[in-house]
Design a protein around this motif. Structure first.
Motif, PDB file in Angstrom:
ATOM      1  N   LEU A  51      12.869  -2.342 -13.069  1.00 33.71           N
ATOM      2  CA  LEU A  51      12.222  -3.122 -12.009  1.00 33.71           C
ATOM      3  C   LEU A  51      13.077  -3.149 -10.746  1.00 33.71           C
ATOM      4  CD1 LEU A  51      10.749  -6.117 -14.039  1.00 33.71           C
ATOM      5  CD2 LEU A  51       9.443  -4.514 -12.636  1.00 33.71           C
ATOM      6  N   VAL A  52      14.372  -3.370 -10.912  1.00 31.11           N
ATOM      7  CA  VAL A  52      15.272  -3.402  -9.755  1.00 31.11           C
ATOM      8  C   VAL A  52      15.345  -2.031  -9.102  1.00 31.11           C
ATOM      9  CG1 VAL A  52      17.660  -3.734  -9.018  1.00 31.11           C
ATOM     10  CG2 VAL A  52      16.630  -5.341 -10.623  1.00 31.11           C
ATOM     11  N   TYR A  53      15.423  -0.986  -9.919  1.00 32.07           N
ATOM     12  CA  TYR A  53      15.503   0.364  -9.366  1.00 32.07           C
ATOM     13  C   TYR A  53      14.226   0.721  -8.605  1.00 32.07           C
ATOM     14  CZ  TYR A  53      16.404   5.352  -8.940  1.00 32.07           C
ATOM     15  OH  TYR A  53      16.607   6.609  -8.426  1.00 32.07           O
ATOM     16  N   MET A  54      13.094   0.204  -9.041  1.00 33.49           N
ATOM     17  CA  MET A  54      11.838   0.453  -8.336  1.00 33.49           C
ATOM     18  C   MET A  54      11.890  -0.067  -6.910  1.00 33.49           C
ATOM     19  SD  MET A  54       8.927  -0.255 -11.268  1.00 33.49           S
ATOM     20  CE  MET A  54       7.525   0.144 -10.214  1.00 33.49           C
ATOM     21  N   LEU A  55      12.665  -1.120  -6.691  1.00 35.03           N
ATOM     22  CA  LEU A  55      12.780  -1.680  -5.342  1.00 35.03           C
ATOM     23  C   LEU A  55      13.522  -0.737  -4.401  1.00 35.03           C
ATOM     24  CD1 LEU A  55      13.624  -5.396  -6.208  1.00 35.03           C
ATOM     25  CD2 LEU A  55      11.467  -4.515  -5.317  1.00 35.03           C
ATOM     26  N   THR A  56      14.304   0.168  -4.956  1.00 35.05           N
ATOM     27  CA  THR A  56      15.044   1.124  -4.123  1.00 35.05           C
ATOM     28  C   THR A  56      14.231   2.381  -3.843  1.00 35.05           C
ATOM     29  OG1 THR A  56      16.084   2.325  -5.976  1.00 35.05           O
ATOM     30  CG2 THR A  56      17.166   0.299  -5.220  1.00 35.05           C
ATOM     31  N   ASP A  57      13.086   2.514  -4.503  1.00 36.38           N
ATOM     32  CA  ASP A  57      12.232   3.687  -4.344  1.00 36.38           C
ATOM     33  C   ASP A  57      11.077   3.341  -3.408  1.00 36.38           C
ATOM     34  OD1 ASP A  57      11.461   6.500  -5.585  1.00 36.38           O
ATOM     35  OD2 ASP A  57       9.626   5.295  -5.524  1.00 36.38           O
ATOM     36  N   ALA A  58      10.957   4.100  -2.329  1.00 36.30           N
ATOM     37  CA  ALA A  58       9.950   3.787  -1.306  1.00 36.30           C
ATOM     38  C   ALA A  58       8.536   3.784  -1.880  1.00 36.30           C
ATOM     39  CB  ALA A  58      10.045   4.787  -0.161  1.00 36.30           C
ATOM     40  N   ALA A  59       8.259   4.710  -2.790  1.00 36.84           N
ATOM     41  CA  ALA A  59       6.903   4.818  -3.348  1.00 36.84           C
ATOM     42  C   ALA A  59       6.589   3.678  -4.303  1.00 36.84           C
ATOM     43  CB  ALA A  59       6.736   6.154  -4.058  1.00 36.84           C
ATOM     44  N   ALA A  60       7.605   3.167  -5.012  1.00 39.07           N
ATOM     45  CA  ALA A  60       7.374   2.144  -6.036  1.00 39.07           C
ATOM     46  C   ALA A  60       7.592   0.726  -5.524  1.00 39.07           C
ATOM     47  CB  ALA A  60       8.297   2.395  -7.229  1.00 39.07           C
ATOM     48  N   ARG A  61       8.296   0.591  -4.378  1.00 35.18           N
ATOM     49  CA  ARG A  61       8.661  -0.745  -3.882  1.00 35.18           C
ATOM     50  C   ARG A  61       7.428  -1.627  -3.643  1.00 35.18           C
ATOM     51  NH1 ARG A  61      11.092   0.657   0.637  1.00 35.18           N
ATOM     52  NH2 ARG A  61      12.982   1.212  -0.508  1.00 35.18           N
ATOM     53  N   GLU A  62       6.406  -1.051  -3.041  1.00 34.92           N
ATOM     54  CA  GLU A  62       5.202  -1.834  -2.728  1.00 34.92           C
ATOM     55  C   GLU A  62       4.543  -2.357  -3.998  1.00 34.92           C
ATOM     56  OE1 GLU A  62       1.135  -1.528   0.000  1.00 34.92           O
ATOM     57  OE2 GLU A  62       2.217   0.293  -0.568  1.00 34.92           O
ATOM     58  N   GLN A  63       4.512  -1.522  -5.056  1.00 29.81           N
ATOM     59  CA  GLN A  63       3.925  -1.961  -6.321  1.00 29.81           C
ATOM     60  C   GLN A  63       4.655  -3.170  -6.883  1.00 29.81           C
ATOM     61  OE1 GLN A  63       3.499   0.981  -9.339  1.00 29.81           O
ATOM     62  NE2 GLN A  63       1.955   2.154  -8.246  1.00 29.81           N
ATOM     63  N   VAL A  64       5.995  -3.105  -6.885  1.00 24.16           N
ATOM     64  CA  VAL A  64       6.772  -4.210  -7.444  1.00 24.16           C
ATOM     65  C   VAL A  64       6.560  -5.477  -6.636  1.00 24.16           C
ATOM     66  CG1 VAL A  64       9.084  -5.058  -7.975  1.00 24.16           C
ATOM     67  CG2 VAL A  64       8.517  -2.687  -8.419  1.00 24.16           C
ATOM     68  N   LEU A  65       6.653  -5.374  -5.312  1.00 26.23           N
ATOM     69  CA  LEU A  65       6.558  -6.565  -4.458  1.00 26.23           C
ATOM     70  C   LEU A  65       5.166  -7.204  -4.531  1.00 26.23           C
ATOM     71  CD1 LEU A  65       8.585  -5.369  -1.326  1.00 26.23           C
ATOM     72  CD2 LEU A  65       9.314  -6.923  -3.163  1.00 26.23           C
ATOM     73  N   LEU A  66       4.118  -6.375  -4.484  1.00 24.56           N
ATOM     74  CA  LEU A  66       2.766  -6.929  -4.566  1.00 24.56           C
ATOM     75  C   LEU A  66       2.481  -7.502  -5.949  1.00 24.56           C
ATOM     76  CD1 LEU A  66       0.611  -4.386  -2.506  1.00 24.56           C
ATOM     77  CD2 LEU A  66       1.238  -6.726  -1.894  1.00 24.56           C
ATOM     78  N   SER A  67       2.932  -6.803  -6.992  1.00 28.48           N
ATOM     79  CA  SER A  67       2.753  -7.320  -8.353  1.00 28.48           C
ATOM     80  C   SER A  67       3.508  -8.633  -8.527  1.00 28.48           C
ATOM     81  CB  SER A  67       3.249  -6.296  -9.386  1.00 28.48           C
ATOM     82  OG  SER A  67       2.497  -5.108  -9.327  1.00 28.48           O
ATOM     83  N   LEU A  68       4.710  -8.702  -7.950  1.00 32.59           N
ATOM     84  CA  LEU A  68       5.506  -9.925  -8.023  1.00 32.59           C
ATOM     85  C   LEU A  68       4.825 -11.061  -7.272  1.00 32.59           C
ATOM     86  CD1 LEU A  68       8.182 -10.832  -9.259  1.00 32.59           C
ATOM     87  CD2 LEU A  68       9.300 -10.283  -7.082  1.00 32.59           C
ATOM     88  N   LEU A  69       4.215 -10.746  -6.131  1.00 31.36           N
ATOM     89  CA  LEU A  69       3.496 -11.753  -5.361  1.00 31.36           C
ATOM     90  C   LEU A  69       2.344 -12.334  -6.168  1.00 31.36           C
ATOM     91  CD1 LEU A  69       2.787 -13.273  -2.733  1.00 31.36           C
ATOM     92  CD2 LEU A  69       1.482 -11.236  -2.029  1.00 31.36           C
TER      93      LEU A  69
END
Length: 484
Positions: A437-455
């Motif tokens: 999950l943390v590594y996804m935040l460093t990936d431009a393609a995956a960052r949006e998924q993590v942040l929106l899912s977290l929201l």
């Protein structure tokens, strides 16, 4: 921690009289062969056939390590879930266990997030299936094919759970036969012993002959993990379905014990075949898809159409299971008072009609969004549910840490499936999922998924905490008319 009352008795619907095989009011209509195929086919998603090419392009042969690491993570999570499901089978599965072990807020939150994930998947799979069908019969528009597919599978699920099981038995059976045949035929071609094969049979040479095993460096393994992790979602479906079988404990134990070879053969084995039949950077892998390219290299005619049929079967299987899973989670939430009471009502056949119809209705709305606003509204739905799989796995881990004590205290004889090296491997799995999950935040393609899912997760948890606070105030309020 003091365990909560069983959610099946809390504000729910009593079991139907005269139906000794029902569980939580549902009909125990799934046979052993249904559950066996649901367990086997549950790990083979359409993402394996469609998305593996991009993973190979990103990591080269090292994508095998990515599949092994994610497969190991899923094996450990399934072992934890199997421990809880074998001890106390429930249509709510991990949501029900989170309810008991972590609190009502946890069961509510992860249950609704999981429901949300699968109703969005309904739209994705319906659209994917419609695209394939339209390519074969263009006279019928794509939206009509999506509607037909959704209506047929909704009718199947509304008829009885055995109808769902029968459809899934054949859908999953086709997937299993196809990918098993692919592995066997591919390995024969790899070592040059397949009669009539056009492949030169390079053995394991292609794993290192185009820039080595790590052509993009060892760090590409992490990129590969992000690209393959979501293709494993669905392994947990058998623990929900087990509650509607005559012998759920046996079914869960069998599915849990077999998950290692299932992932090993279907995921790691099939990708290994692709990478040994062709160099990882062969243009046809990205152009035609990894499995079609592999079949073409052997010289199998019409491989593209064959793969379309297999992918369509996988799509229908995923759609069928997604509707079933979403409806059972909604049913479980309804029985616990965390969803409308109508969701917990069942027909004479033991089918939660309102839960099914509400799930498919949202699926229809999502399909409409996909056709009307694919790059805005639907993209938001897709991204905001993208990391839910990892959230679910994380909650299963934390739940199992607590549920082990509850099971030992209440019914130790039901602990027939045990997590290995408890609690060390549980904590190690928590660390692995958190790292992803943390590594996804460093990936431009995956960052949006993590942040929106977290929201979305934060909003759902906030609603759950408000409901908990209201329940607590209601429980502690003492009517003035009651004398001390």
């Amino acid at each position: 921690m003091t365990s909560l009352p069983s959610p099946t008795k809390e504000g729910g619907v009593p079991q139907e009289p005269g139906n000794p095989q029902s569980a939580d009011g549902l009909q125990a209509g799934l046979k052993n062969r249904h559950l066996s195929m649901i367990a086997i086919g549950g790990v083979i998603g359409a993402g394996l056939f469609v998305g593996s090419a991009s993973g190979i392009a990103a990591a080269g042969p090292a994508i095998l390590v990515s599949y092994v690491l994610v497969g190991l993570m899923v094996v450990l999570v399934m072992r934890m879930l199997g421990e809880m499901a074998a001890a106390e089978p429930s249509s709510g599965s991990f949501s029900y266990y989170a309810d008991r072990a972590l609190g009502r807020w946890a069961g509510f939150s992860i249950g609704w997030l999981y429901w949300f994930f699968w109703v969005v998947v309904l739209a994705v799979e319906a659209t994917a299936g419609a695209q394939i069908l339209e390519s074969w019969i263009p006279a019928v528009p794509q939206w009509a094919w999506a509607l037909i597919v959704m209506v047929v599978l909704t009718a199947t699920n509304l008829t009885s759970v055995s109808s769902y099981g029968e459809f899934e038995f054949w859908f999953a059976g086709i997937k299993v036969v196809a990918i098993s045949g692919f592995v066997v035929i591919g390995l024969l071609a790899v070592f040059g012993i397949l009669p009539g094969s056009k492949n030169p049979g390079a053995g394991l040479g292609h794993l290192t002959d185009s820039g080595g095993f790590f052509p993009h460096g060892a760090g590409a393994i992490l990129t590969g993990i992000l690209m393959v992790v979501f293709s494993f979602m669905g392994s947990e479906i058998v623990t929900l379905a087990a509650g509607e079988s005559a012998n759920p404990q046996r079914a869960v134990a069998k599915a849990t014990n077999s998950v290692i070879w299932r992932i090993g053969v279907f995921y790691v084995g099939s990708i290994l075949v692709v990478l040994t039949l062709l160099p990882w950077n062969d243009p046809s892998i990205v152009k035609d898809g990894s499995y079609v390219a592999a079949l073409n290299s052997i010289g199998i005619p019409h491989s593209g159409e064959i793969m379309k049929l297999i992918v369509l079967t996988s799509v229908l299987s995923c759609l069928n299971s997604g509707l079933y899973t979403a409806s059972r989670m909604a049913f479980s939430l309804g029985r616990r008072g965390d969803a409308p009471a109508s969701f917990a009502r069942v027909t004479k056949r033991g089918v939660p009609r309102a839960a099914i119809l509400s799930s498919v209705l949202f699926g229809f709305v999502a399909v409409f969004f996909n056709y009307r606003w694919p790059d805005t509204v639907f993209a938001f739905l897709l991204n905001s549910s993208g990391a839910v799989a990892l959230f679910v796995w994380l909650v299963i881990c934390f739940t199992q840490l607590r549920m082990r004590g509850i099971i030992l205290r209440e019914a130790p004889e039901k602990l027939v499936v045990r997590m290995w090296l408890f609690p060390y491997l549980t904590w190690a799995t928590i660390g692995m999922i958190s790292f992803v999950l943390v590594y996804m935040l460093t990936d431009a393609a995956a960052r949006e998924q993590v942040l929106l899912s977290l929201l979305v997760a934060v909003l759902v948890v906030a609603v759950a905490l408000v409901k908990d606070a209201r329940r607590a105030r209601t429980a502690t309020a003492v009517p003035e008319s009651v004398e001390p």
